[in-house]
Design an enzyme around this catalytic site. Structure first.
Site, PDB file in Angstrom:
ATOM      1  N   SER A 154      -6.171  -2.105  -4.191  1.00  0.00           N
ATOM      2  CA  SER A 154      -6.818  -0.926  -4.776  1.00  0.00           C
ATOM      3  C   SER A 154      -8.276  -1.187  -5.125  1.00  0.00           C
ATOM      4  CB  SER A 154      -6.068  -0.515  -6.042  1.00  0.00           C
ATOM      5  OG  SER A 154      -6.803   0.451  -6.766  1.00  0.00           O
ATOM      6  N   TYR A 180     -11.714   4.220  -3.421  1.00  0.00           N
ATOM      7  CA  TYR A 180     -12.143   5.397  -4.167  1.00  0.00           C
ATOM      8  C   TYR A 180     -13.644   5.445  -3.972  1.00  0.00           C
ATOM      9  CZ  TYR A 180      -7.733   6.014  -6.778  1.00  0.00           C
ATOM     10  OH  TYR A 180      -6.442   6.261  -7.140  1.00  0.00           O
ATOM     11  N   THR A 219      -8.396   7.339  -0.464  1.00  0.00           N
ATOM     12  CA  THR A 219      -7.435   8.151  -1.214  1.00  0.00           C
ATOM     13  C   THR A 219      -8.076   9.497  -1.525  1.00  0.00           C
ATOM     14  OG1 THR A 219      -6.326   6.227  -2.138  1.00  0.00           O
ATOM     15  CG2 THR A 219      -6.086   8.294  -3.351  1.00  0.00           C
ATOM     16  N   LYS A 230      -5.208   8.592   2.681  1.00  0.00           N
ATOM     17  CA  LYS A 230      -4.004   8.519   1.833  1.00  0.00           C
ATOM     18  C   LYS A 230      -3.971   9.701   0.869  1.00  0.00           C
ATOM     19  CE  LYS A 230      -1.790   5.468  -1.574  1.00  0.00           C
ATOM     20  NZ  LYS A 230      -2.040   6.107  -2.866  1.00  0.00           N
ATOM     21  N   HIS A 276       0.868  10.531  -4.499  1.00  0.00           N
ATOM     22  CA  HIS A 276       0.442   9.577  -5.514  1.00  0.00           C
ATOM     23  C   HIS A 276       1.619   9.207  -6.437  1.00  0.00           C
ATOM     24  CE1 HIS A 276      -3.675   8.018  -6.562  1.00  0.00           C
ATOM     25  NE2 HIS A 276      -3.034   7.552  -7.606  1.00  0.00           N
TER      26      HIS A 276
HETATM   27  C1  LIG Z   1       0.516   2.266 -11.873  1.00  0.00           C
HETATM   28  C2  LIG Z   1       0.063   2.897 -10.593  1.00  0.00           C
HETATM   29  C3  LIG Z   1      -1.268   2.772 -10.212  1.00  0.00           C
HETATM   30  C4  LIG Z   1      -1.721   3.347  -9.012  1.00  0.00           C
HETATM   31  N1  LIG Z   1      -3.030   3.166  -8.625  1.00  0.00           N
HETATM   32  C5  LIG Z   1      -3.435   3.661  -7.430  1.00  0.00           C
HETATM   33  C6  LIG Z   1      -4.749   3.401  -6.956  1.00  0.00           C
HETATM   34  O1  LIG Z   1      -5.535   2.704  -7.582  1.00  0.00           O
HETATM   35  N2  LIG Z   1      -5.117   3.940  -5.766  1.00  0.00           N
HETATM   36  C7  LIG Z   1      -4.266   4.704  -5.009  1.00  0.00           C
HETATM   37  O2  LIG Z   1      -4.634   5.158  -3.941  1.00  0.00           O
HETATM   38  N3  LIG Z   1      -3.004   4.948  -5.433  1.00  0.00           N
HETATM   39  C8  LIG Z   1      -2.565   4.434  -6.604  1.00  0.00           C
HETATM   40  N4  LIG Z   1      -1.276   4.660  -7.012  1.00  0.00           N
HETATM   41  C9  LIG Z   1      -0.353   5.403  -6.129  1.00  0.00           C
HETATM   42  C10 LIG Z   1       0.363   4.433  -5.182  1.00  0.00           C
HETATM   43  O3  LIG Z   1      -0.527   3.901  -4.230  1.00  0.00           O
HETATM   44  C11 LIG Z   1       1.505   5.122  -4.425  1.00  0.00           C
HETATM   45  O4  LIG Z   1       1.008   6.288  -3.807  1.00  0.00           O
HETATM   46  C12 LIG Z   1       2.700   5.468  -5.296  1.00  0.00           C
HETATM   47  O5  LIG Z   1       2.874   4.510  -6.316  1.00  0.00           O
HETATM   48  C13 LIG Z   1       3.953   5.532  -4.440  1.00  0.00           C
HETATM   49  O6  LIG Z   1       5.060   5.914  -5.184  1.00  0.00           O
HETATM   50  P1  LIG Z   1       6.146   4.859  -5.788  1.00  0.00           P
HETATM   51  O7  LIG Z   1       5.494   4.217  -6.962  1.00  0.00           O
HETATM   52  O8  LIG Z   1       7.278   5.748  -6.174  1.00  0.00           O
HETATM   53  O9  LIG Z   1       6.494   3.884  -4.700  1.00  0.00           O
HETATM   54  C14 LIG Z   1      -0.814   4.087  -8.197  1.00  0.00           C
HETATM   55  C15 LIG Z   1       0.522   4.204  -8.607  1.00  0.00           C
HETATM   56  C16 LIG Z   1       0.969   3.608  -9.765  1.00  0.00           C
HETATM   57  C17 LIG Z   1       2.442   3.721 -10.124  1.00  0.00           C
END
Ligand SMILES: Cc1cc2nc3c(=O)[nH]c(=O)nc-3n(C[C@H](O)[C@H](O)[C@H](O)COP(=O)(O)O)c2cc1C
Length: 381
Positions: free
Chosen positions: A109, A133, A159, A251, A275
């Site tokens: 990330s 980002y 994203t 994404k 997300h």
């Molecule tokens: C704690 C947390 C932080 C996240 N941070 C980002 C991020 O920095 N950038 C991003 O594109 N998605 C982020 N996401 C989304 C994840 O990339 C992903 O789309 C999502 O967690 C998938 O669902 P799941 O947790 O049920 O597997 C984050 C998700 C969580 C749970």
């Protein structure tokens, strides 16, 4: 359950929940608003039903596959999560090492407790992907992309589902992203001493790496998270495409009618994602949207999906619906919270074993044998 007795991702989640303060658990597990989309992601899998090939004659399936030209040992990749530092001291470095050992890809990330160069070093030897980002100033974009390329990342994802920050009620209630620490948080830290020691050590003693890259404290990470939400438009995609030579992913796509334009701009991969239910509440489950995106893309790009994957059966269902591979987010964060790097490895091996078993049971010897005929949404057909 003790960690060594955990047999499912759900078991690991239960252990993680005990190991970390409630406010930290909430920030990982929570979704936006009433968490309708968070629940929908999981519920959708129950409506997808297997039609196994009983005479497939498969006992030991081959899970290897290629994603945008990179070989992986299984079709389960690690989604970018900007929360590693609040979970465990090793954070992104531990996740990158675990992914490399498992032979799969960790998408690092933009929001990170460690410099992107340090994470690349930890994961080196395997393919590295980076999630972008957009920086606040357009001028910073070329520099950042050059840094990502220089560090050895092979693919880049933009994203696009965070024009503004999602409405996370749990975090607002816990004031997790605020600038003052609440007494409740201190109390929870005191009752989770193992977690607290790592948290404090990481927070007050930021190490400077060999490359001179500064590691961020949890508070700096929180500030970066808050500053990361920014709308992305077609011009931004075009600008990144011009600057980045390698495979480019988008994404956070949830509409088939946006795919043709992206493919025309030279996008190589689409990640169907809401997300993890953390941004717009009320949006559909990702596996429900997946088939229409696969149809719209029509083989011109690779389609990925994430959101709610907890079981090998979930993974095989998504592959049957046309996904090239899936990403998991929270599952490995729970592994990290429960047992650091080895916890992440255990979670990945759980997925590997369950995917292998499911492939054998549906009669698919190779990932390419998993086709749409293996699933239906109407029982009995
Ligand atoms: C704690 C947390 C932080 C996240 N941070 C980002 C991020 O920095 N950038 C991003 O594109 N998605 C982020 N996401 C989304 C994840 O990339 C992903 O789309 C999502 O967690 C998938 O669902 P799941 O947790 O049920 O597997 C984050 C998700 C969580 C749970």
């Amino acid at each position: 359950v003790r960690f060594r007795d955990a047999v499912t991702v759900a078991d690991v989640e239960r252990i993680a929940r005990r190991r970390i303060p409630r406010v930290i658990y909430d920030t990982l597990a929570g979704g936006a608003g009433d968490e309708v989309s968070l629940r929908a992601n999981r519920a959708a899998f129950e409506r997808i039903i297997f039609r196994p090939r009983a005479l497939g004659h498969v006992a030991l399936p081959d899970l290897t596959t290629a994603v945008l030209g990179d070989q992986v040992s299984m079709p389960v990749l690690l989604a970018p999560t900007g929360a590693g530092r609040v979970v465990s001291g090793g954070a992104e470095l531990a996740v990158a090492r675990a992914a490399r050992r498992a032979g799969t890809i960790y998408m690092q990330s933009s929001v990170t407790g460690f410099a992107l160069e340090d994470v690349a070093r930890a994961g080196s030897g395997g393919p590295l992907w980076f999630q972008l980002y957009l920086p606040a100033e357009r001028e910073g974009l070329a520099d950042l992309i050059a840094r990502v390329a220089e560090a050895g990342y092979t693919a880049l994802a933009i994203t696009v589902d965070t024009p503004v920050f999602g409405n996370r009620d749990r975090d607002r209630r816990n004031r997790i992203l605020g600038s003052t620490i609440r007494p409740r948080f201190l109390l929870q830290g005191a009752t989770h001493p193992r977690w607290a020691v790592e948290f404090v050590r990481g927070n007050v003693l930021p190490r400077t790496s060999a490359g001179g890259a500064q590691r961020m404290s949890p508070r700096q990470t929180a500030a970066t998270i808050m500053a990361s939400a920014r709308p992305v438009g077609w011009d931004d995609v075009r600008a990144v495409r011009d600057l980045w030579q390698g495979p480019l992913l988008i994404k956070g796509v949830m509409r088939p009618d946006e795919c043709a334009g992206l493919v025309e701009l030279g996008v190589d991969g689409i990640v169907v994602s809401n997300h993890g239910g953390r941004q717009l509440d009320g949006v559909a489950a990702t596996v429900d949207v997946l088939p229409s995106v696969v149809d719209a893309v029509d083989g011109r790009a690779e389609v990925f999906v994430d959101g709610g994957f907890r079981r090998g059966t979930d993974v095989v269902k998504a592959l049957a619906l046309g996904a090239r591979a899936v990403f998991v987010g929270r599952p490995y964060l729970y592994g990290l919270a429960a047992a650091g790097q080895s916890g992440v490895e255990v979670v990945l091996e759980m997925f590997r074993a369950e995917v292998a078993q499911t492939m054998a049971l549906v009669g698919a010897a190779r990932v390419s044998d998993i086709d749409r005929s293996l699933v239906t949404t109407s029982a009995g057909r």
